[in-house]
Design a protein around this motif. Sequence first.
Motif, PDB file in Angstrom:
ATOM      1  N   PRO A  72     -14.295 -42.443 -63.021  1.00  0.00           N
ATOM      2  CA  PRO A  72     -14.619 -43.025 -64.317  1.00  0.00           C
ATOM      3  C   PRO A  72     -16.057 -43.529 -64.324  1.00  0.00           C
ATOM      4  N   VAL A  73     -16.727 -43.405 -65.466  1.00  0.00           N
ATOM      5  CA  VAL A  73     -18.092 -43.914 -65.604  1.00  0.00           C
ATOM      6  C   VAL A  73     -18.019 -45.226 -66.383  1.00  0.00           C
ATOM      7  N   HIS A  74     -18.484 -46.297 -65.768  1.00  0.00           N
ATOM      8  CA  HIS A  74     -18.425 -47.612 -66.383  1.00  0.00           C
ATOM      9  C   HIS A  74     -19.778 -47.977 -66.997  1.00  0.00           C
ATOM     10  N   PRO A  75     -19.769 -48.663 -68.143  1.00  0.00           N
ATOM     11  CA  PRO A  75     -21.042 -49.132 -68.714  1.00  0.00           C
ATOM     12  C   PRO A  75     -21.751 -50.041 -67.720  1.00  0.00           C
ATOM     13  N   ALA A  76     -23.064 -49.989 -67.710  1.00  0.00           N
ATOM     14  CA  ALA A  76     -23.848 -50.825 -66.795  1.00  0.00           C
ATOM     15  C   ALA A  76     -25.087 -51.343 -67.499  1.00  0.00           C
ATOM     16  N   GLN A  77     -25.377 -52.614 -67.305  1.00  0.00           N
ATOM     17  CA  GLN A  77     -26.614 -53.202 -67.800  1.00  0.00           C
ATOM     18  C   GLN A  77     -26.980 -54.374 -66.904  1.00  0.00           C
ATOM     19  N   ILE A  78     -28.272 -54.614 -66.745  1.00  0.00           N
ATOM     20  CA  ILE A  78     -28.726 -55.683 -65.863  1.00  0.00           C
ATOM     21  C   ILE A  78     -28.431 -57.038 -66.502  1.00  0.00           C
ATOM     22  N   GLU A  79     -27.719 -57.900 -65.760  1.00  0.00           N
ATOM     23  CA  GLU A  79     -27.412 -59.250 -66.220  1.00  0.00           C
ATOM     24  C   GLU A  79     -27.993 -60.261 -65.236  1.00  0.00           C
ATOM     25  N   ARG A  80     -28.349 -61.418 -65.765  1.00  0.00           N
ATOM     26  CA  ARG A  80     -28.932 -62.478 -64.941  1.00  0.00           C
ATOM     27  C   ARG A  80     -27.850 -63.473 -64.520  1.00  0.00           C
ATOM     28  N   PRO A  81     -27.990 -64.086 -63.343  1.00  0.00           N
ATOM     29  CA  PRO A  81     -29.057 -63.810 -62.380  1.00  0.00           C
ATOM     30  C   PRO A  81     -28.781 -62.538 -61.582  1.00  0.00           C
ATOM     31  N   VAL A  82     -29.840 -61.893 -61.115  1.00  0.00           N
ATOM     32  CA  VAL A  82     -29.677 -60.753 -60.227  1.00  0.00           C
ATOM     33  C   VAL A  82     -29.272 -61.286 -58.854  1.00  0.00           C
ATOM     34  N   LYS A  83     -28.120 -60.849 -58.373  1.00  0.00           N
ATOM     35  CA  LYS A  83     -27.588 -61.367 -57.118  1.00  0.00           C
ATOM     36  C   LYS A  83     -27.896 -60.474 -55.917  1.00  0.00           C
ATOM     37  N   ALA A  84     -28.090 -59.189 -56.186  1.00  0.00           N
ATOM     38  CA  ALA A  84     -28.318 -58.272 -55.067  1.00  0.00           C
ATOM     39  C   ALA A  84     -29.099 -57.051 -55.532  1.00  0.00           C
ATOM     40  N   VAL A  85     -29.838 -56.479 -54.597  1.00  0.00           N
ATOM     41  CA  VAL A  85     -30.531 -55.214 -54.798  1.00  0.00           C
ATOM     42  C   VAL A  85     -30.070 -54.262 -53.709  1.00  0.00           C
ATOM     43  N   LEU A  86     -29.647 -53.077 -54.118  1.00  0.00           N
ATOM     44  CA  LEU A  86     -29.229 -52.031 -53.194  1.00  0.00           C
ATOM     45  C   LEU A  86     -30.314 -50.968 -53.185  1.00  0.00           C
ATOM     46  N   MET A  87     -30.905 -50.715 -52.020  1.00  0.00           N
ATOM     47  CA  MET A  87     -32.040 -49.794 -51.926  1.00  0.00           C
ATOM     48  C   MET A  87     -31.726 -48.580 -51.078  1.00  0.00           C
ATOM     49  N   ASP A  88     -32.089 -47.433 -51.593  1.00  0.00           N
ATOM     50  CA  ASP A  88     -32.046 -46.196 -50.832  1.00  0.00           C
ATOM     51  C   ASP A  88     -33.082 -46.247 -49.703  1.00  0.00           C
ATOM     52  N   LEU A  89     -32.908 -45.391 -48.692  1.00  0.00           N
ATOM     53  CA  LEU A  89     -33.855 -45.325 -47.582  1.00  0.00           C
ATOM     54  C   LEU A  89     -34.915 -44.242 -47.804  1.00  0.00           C
ATOM     55  N   ASP A  90     -34.507 -42.965 -47.691  1.00  0.00           N
ATOM     56  CA  ASP A  90     -35.461 -41.851 -47.780  1.00  0.00           C
ATOM     57  C   ASP A  90     -36.104 -41.774 -49.160  1.00  0.00           C
ATOM     58  N   GLY A  91     -37.423 -41.904 -49.191  1.00  0.00           N
ATOM     59  CA  GLY A  91     -38.155 -41.763 -50.435  1.00  0.00           C
ATOM     60  C   GLY A  91     -38.310 -43.052 -51.200  1.00  0.00           C
ATOM     61  N   THR A  92     -37.371 -43.987 -51.051  1.00  0.00           N
ATOM     62  CA  THR A  92     -37.423 -45.264 -51.769  1.00  0.00           C
ATOM     63  C   THR A  92     -38.015 -46.354 -50.880  1.00  0.00           C
TER      64      THR A  92
END
Length: 330
Positions: A72-92
């Motif tokens: 399933p695809v869930h709606p997503a939007q940035i809400e405050r406060p930002v609690k975490a950042v998930l970062m890719d490795l290669d290229g990012t």
Amino acid sequence: MSSLLNLPGIGDISGDAGFSKIERTSDGRFQSGQQGVQAIVTTGDKKVEFVDFGTHTLAYVKSALGYPAYYPVHPAQIERPVKAVLMDLDGTSVRSEEFWIWIIEQTTASLLKNPKFQLEQEDIPFVSGHSVSEHLKYCIKKYCPEASLEDARNFYFEHVNREMKEIMEGRGRENAFVPTPGLKDFLFALKEMGIKIGLVTSGLYEKAWPEILSAFKTLKMGDPKDFYDAIISAGFPLRKGSVGTLGELSPKPHPWLYAETCAVGLGIGFEERNHVICIEDSGAGVCSGRIAGYPTIGLAGGNIESSGTMPMCQHYCNTLEDILKIIKEG
């Protein structure tokens, strides 16, 4: 800019964003106009198909190894406060895609017994961002259909082990692993804001760990295990005589690496997913982050545009500094 459609959970898809309409899913399960299906679209690289039911969307993640899945695809939007950042490795986090594409190229050359073999530009979206086996399967199908995946993997790890040994001993390919410009300042800024940081890669441990170690050594940032709040890779390769871990069948664009890093590694549940931001430079990665439920920011320099996955990004930025502004200011 013409509109292709409005996809529930994703939003308005412009006609020039890279998606295209198809009549039915590639497994034949759904067809436009039947079973409540309003429309079906696919990403430019044909790796993910989206089935629009009017009120909700299913994402069909294909598999070169024969194990696709619907999510399933869930709606997503940035809400405050930002609690975490998930970062890719290669290229990012680390500029290393050219090195790993070169390894795939060398592997295919070994299969063909042609040291002069070179990949074509059109191959790039299919040999970056996915699992090793997905990359190799693509090359086998296109260039050497008589070869086996097992032989390809053997050649691949032969090249990887040789090159990694050379690099770790101060030799080997120059500038194989270069920290993304601004990475150190970006990571420390997140720490100062009290934001948790997860590192997420589809790369196998034996290729991913030397990358981040090399980057942290270059930046004089100490041990990555002490810095990141959670790190997950595609695990250890399954080879005869050793015990492997799950990773080759569940990589990006499947959602599991991002979901596990956040829900298990950082302890942030699904209900708080809009307080978590995913940062990616690949088409497989932005699909993975969004299907996992997280608002996703694309970073220029990868294959997001060429893979036709731009609609999966809430924002698309040229630098980590630009992304930091969004995190700070919205």
